[in-house]
Design an enzyme around this catalytic site. Sequence first.
Site, mmCIF file in Angstrom:
data_model
loop_
_atom_site.group_PDB
_atom_site.id
_atom_site.type_symbol
_atom_site.label_atom_id
_atom_site.label_comp_id
_atom_site.label_asym_id
_atom_site.label_seq_id
_atom_site.Cartn_x
_atom_site.Cartn_y
_atom_site.Cartn_z
ATOM 1 N N VAL A 59 11.566 4.883 7.311
ATOM 2 C CA VAL A 59 11.054 5.292 5.998
ATOM 3 C C VAL A 59 10.563 6.737 6.034
ATOM 4 C CG1 VAL A 59 9.376 4.794 4.177
ATOM 5 C CG2 VAL A 59 10.514 2.918 5.365
ATOM 6 N N CYS A 60 9.927 7.139 7.109
ATOM 7 C CA CYS A 60 9.448 8.519 7.233
ATOM 8 C C CYS A 60 10.623 9.489 7.238
ATOM 9 C CB CYS A 60 8.619 8.687 8.498
ATOM 10 S SG CYS A 60 7.140 7.645 8.555
ATOM 11 N N ALA A 61 11.644 9.167 8.016
ATOM 12 C CA ALA A 61 12.834 10.014 8.072
ATOM 13 C C ALA A 61 13.512 10.086 6.708
ATOM 14 C CB ALA A 61 13.797 9.475 9.128
ATOM 15 N N SER A 63 12.093 9.799 3.787
ATOM 16 C CA SER A 63 11.303 10.615 2.860
ATOM 17 C C SER A 63 11.553 12.101 3.088
ATOM 18 C CB SER A 63 9.809 10.285 2.952
ATOM 19 O OG SER A 63 9.234 10.751 4.150
#
Length: 166
Positions: A59-61, A63
């Site tokens: 999810v971080c990647a 975003s």
Amino acid sequence: MATIKLGGNNIHTVGDLPEIGSKAPDFQLTKEDLSTATLEDFKGSRVIFNIFPSIDTDVCATSVRNFNKRATELENTQVISVSRDTPFALKRFSSANDIDNVTNLSDVQTGDFGQQYGVTIKDGAFKGFHSRAVLVIDTDGTVIYKQQVPEIGEEPDYLAALKSLL
């Protein structure tokens, strides 16, 4: 203190995001080349802060990739991703994913950004990491939008952040 969720379980941050209408706190973060970035470096630009736990999670990647794509459409706006990742991990990710519209900054040295912006997680499996949040400031450094994402595993509301700049 914000209550958020990690895998459906309540966890907490050390504080709350800066209030809308307040000035964004100054910071010292580490760039990918190991030099220091401060809020002053972005003076005169609108800034979207994409704050997250670690670039090495899906999810971080996602975003960072989404903000990188959308940043090309924004005038006088810089997107800054902030995490506790090392500058080396951020640089590796940027190189492997053609990230050229986002500035990745690391809070690994002191963690002060996480404390000042209220995003450091204080309990649970992600203790010490940043929560997932988005903060938008105007050209004067005033907060015009904030979102503390309620579940770590969810993406931020990209459209709401971008609409705050209209």
